[in-house]
Design a protein around this motif. Structure first.
Motif, PDB file in Angstrom:
ATOM      1  N   TYR A   1       0.542  -0.889  -0.159  1.00 27.66           N
ATOM      2  CA  TYR A   1      -0.199   0.013  -0.186  1.00 27.66           C
ATOM      3  C   TYR A   1       1.184   0.998   0.173  1.00 27.66           C
ATOM      4  O   TYR A   1       2.406   1.530   0.544  1.00 27.66           O
ATOM      5  CB  TYR A   1      -0.515   0.188   1.298  1.00 27.66           C
ATOM      6  CG  TYR A   1      -0.466   0.126   3.161  1.00 27.66           C
ATOM      7  CD1 TYR A   1       0.495   1.088   3.070  1.00 27.66           C
ATOM      8  CD2 TYR A   1       0.347  -1.001   3.670  1.00 27.66           C
ATOM      9  CE1 TYR A   1       0.565   1.312   4.526  1.00 27.66           C
ATOM     10  CE2 TYR A   1       1.071  -1.140   4.619  1.00 27.66           C
ATOM     11  CZ  TYR A   1       1.381   0.426   4.752  1.00 27.66           C
ATOM     12  OH  TYR A   1       1.815   0.331   6.252  1.00 27.66           O
TER      13      TYR A   1
ATOM     14  N   VAL B   1      -3.218   5.478   2.108  1.00 23.70           N
ATOM     15  CA  VAL B   1      -3.622   4.874   3.217  1.00 23.70           C
ATOM     16  C   VAL B   1      -3.658   5.263   4.211  1.00 23.70           C
ATOM     17  O   VAL B   1      -5.214   4.712   4.911  1.00 23.70           O
ATOM     18  CB  VAL B   1      -3.339   3.455   2.121  1.00 23.70           C
ATOM     19  CG1 VAL B   1      -5.264   2.341   3.204  1.00 23.70           C
ATOM     20  CG2 VAL B   1      -3.778   2.863   1.006  1.00 23.70           C
TER      21      VAL B   1
ATOM     22  N   ARG C   1     -11.024  -0.284   0.955  1.00 18.53           N
ATOM     23  CA  ARG C   1     -11.340   0.929   0.260  1.00 18.53           C
ATOM     24  C   ARG C   1     -12.560   1.439   0.947  1.00 18.53           C
ATOM     25  O   ARG C   1     -13.022   2.681   0.990  1.00 18.53           O
ATOM     26  CB  ARG C   1     -11.560   0.413  -1.822  1.00 18.53           C
ATOM     27  CG  ARG C   1      -9.927   0.576  -2.000  1.00 18.53           C
ATOM     28  CD  ARG C   1     -10.737  -0.202  -3.396  1.00 18.53           C
ATOM     29  NE  ARG C   1     -12.146   0.911  -4.447  1.00 18.53           N
ATOM     30  CZ  ARG C   1     -12.895   0.654  -4.854  1.00 18.53           C
ATOM     31  NH1 ARG C   1     -12.895  -0.321  -6.050  1.00 18.53           N
ATOM     32  NH2 ARG C   1     -13.219   2.088  -5.223  1.00 18.53           N
TER      33      ARG C   1
ATOM     34  N   GLN D   1      -3.697   7.365  -3.875  1.00 15.67           N
ATOM     35  CA  GLN D   1      -4.182   6.430  -2.392  1.00 15.67           C
ATOM     36  C   GLN D   1      -4.178   4.915  -3.408  1.00 15.67           C
ATOM     37  O   GLN D   1      -4.858   4.703  -4.482  1.00 15.67           O
ATOM     38  CB  GLN D   1      -6.159   5.591  -2.104  1.00 15.67           C
ATOM     39  CG  GLN D   1      -5.944   6.733  -1.036  1.00 15.67           C
ATOM     40  CD  GLN D   1      -7.400   7.181  -0.750  1.00 15.67           C
ATOM     41  OE1 GLN D   1      -8.152   6.085  -1.279  1.00 15.67           O
ATOM     42  NE2 GLN D   1      -7.620   7.792   0.288  1.00 15.67           N
TER      43      GLN D   1
END
Length: 455
Positions: A391, A395, A431, A447
């Motif tokens: 990630y 995020v 998400r 993101q």
């Protein structure tokens, strides 16, 4: 003239100005007048304006007060404004109409009054030309009106005989005529000035909106191009369930991910985050992705691929930008993951049957800073139902209305609660969790997510 008579005279002139207010608004809103303001002068529009300002001049004569054969009025107003705002053709044409009507009434001052009306339109038109075919403005127009009426009084004294009678007329009508015409021109100038400003503002707004729409269109194209850099579909890798997602904070961004097939059934997974957002980050992202992919395709170790990519990126990174990157090579036959972490957020490894979450920490510095930087690599064994989450910081650093960050712990809890689901559903759960946490707060950073699940 007695004070009461002077008051009556001024009151009548004031009534004329009130009528002129309405006339000024109506004339300046005609299509012919606005076309002239836009510089689109045609014979038809000029003819219409000549008639309108000529009619205003006739009204100025009819509404005046006659004193010793002379009329105190605002007859010169129409030709003056016509000339100042529309040029010498309109000014002279309106002046001729007003002068012809005044001359037909005869009287002691017929000749100088008619001449002054013609000259008012002509001089106004010449000022229009000297001003670059633009309206001279409020101050210039009012000063012209005062000067023109003073000139009107002067030629009356020069041409009318006997002189004593001419002097009496001038004494009686000079002040109210100068004041009335100055006020009338001021009203017209104010309305014209506001109209010009209004049209300039509209033109500037339209130009701004057009430019904004053009830039939006360019950014949409840039967005489509950048999205084309991401894999259209992730490859099918035996023993792996893979899913990914990327959402720029703006139309374009600096995050990217990739899946690069290598020799021996191996595959390289990449996630990266360029410092910054918007177009500069997107351009640097394109450079970084291209360089890294080219080096990954050359048979070499993970550390050598990243080291060579860094050398090339640093050589071109004259803007001071840099990129954090996680590069992992998965061998589905040997069930191993070999990675290099160049200053990126440590991906999370969720081991099957264990509550412990491992962080795949840095093995070198960010790319684009030191051309000769070296990088280490680590190798992990993969087991069935292991899950690797890659990630970017957009995020974990997403904020809510209290400016609290989503954070790594919430991310771990989200994944722990859906560890056994397919990778695509895990990505969707993350998400939604981030979106629910942020609420109405705007997304301030790109993101990007990638989930590798061993099956």
């Amino acid at each position: 003239m007695a004070f009461s008579e002077f008051g009556d005279l001024f009151f009548v002139l004031f009534q004329m100005i009130c009528v002129i207010l309405v006339a000024a608004y109506l004339i300046t809103r005609t299509a012919s007048f606005t076309r002239v303001l836009d510089g689109l002068v045609t014979w038809k529009s000029q003819a219409i304006l000549i008639l309108l300002f000529g009619a205003l001049s006739i009204y100025g004569t009819e509404s005046g007060i006659t004193i010793l054969g002379a009329t105190a009025n605002v007859r010169d107003l129409g030709p003056m404004v016509g000339g100042l705002a529309c040029g010498p053709v309109v000014g002279l044409g309106a002046g001729l109409i007003g002068a012809a009507y005044r001359f037909s009434l005869a009287g002691f001052t017929a000749v100088p009054c008619s001449a002054a009306t013609i000259l008012a339109g002509l001089f106004g038109g010449l000022i229009f030309l000297l001003s670059g075919r633009k309206f001279v403005g409020i101050h210039g127009a009012v000063l012209f009106a005062i000067g023109m009426e003073a000139f009107h009084m002067g030629i009356t004294l020069l041409l009318c005989r006997p002189f004593d009678q001419a002097l009496t007329v001038v004494r009686e009508v000079a002040l109210p005529m100068i004041i009335a015409n100055a006020i009338g021109v001021f009203i017209f100038a104010l309305i014209i000035g506001n109209l010009i400003t209004e049209r300039q503002t509209k033109a500037e707004r339209d130009a701004y909106l057009s430019e904004l729409e053009r830039k939006k269109a360019e950014l949409r194209i840039a967005h489509d191009i950048q999205m084309s850099f991401l894999p259209e579909r992730l490859p099918d890798v035996p023993g792996l369930d893979i899913a990914a997602f990327s959402l720029p904070a703006k139309e374009v961004g600096g995050d990217f991910y990739d899946a690069i097939p290598l020799s021996g059934q191996r595959i390289a997974f990449v996630i990266a985050d360029v410092a910054g957002k918007g177009v500069p980050a997107a351009l640097f992202m394109a450079l970084s992705r291209t360089v890294l992919r080219a080096n990954a395709l050359i048979p070499r170790s993970a550390r050598d691929a990243v080291r060579e990519a860094n050398a090339l990126i640093a050589a071109d990174a004259k803007s001071g930008m840099f990129v954090t990157l996680f590069y992992a090579v998965v061998d589905p036959v040997k069930k191993t993951l070999t990675y290099v972490n160049a200053g990126h957020n440590p991906p999370l490894l969720f081991r099957s049957g264990s509550e412990r979450v491992l962080e795949l920490k840095g093995t070198g510095i960010i790319l684009g800073v030191m051309p000769d930087a070296d990088y280490g690599e680590e190798t992990l064994a993969l087991e069935k139902n292991d899950l690797v989450l890659l990630y970017t910081d957009g995020v974990t650093e997403a904020i809510d209305s209290h400016e609290e960050q989503f954070g790594e712990q919430r991310l771990i809890e989200t994944v722990t609660g859906c560890h056994d689901l397919p990778s695509r559903e895990i990505v969707d759960r993350i998400r939604r969790a981030v979106a629910d946490f942020s609420g109405d707060e705007p997304q301030f950073d790109d993101q990007t997510l990638m989930v590798l699940r061993v099956v």
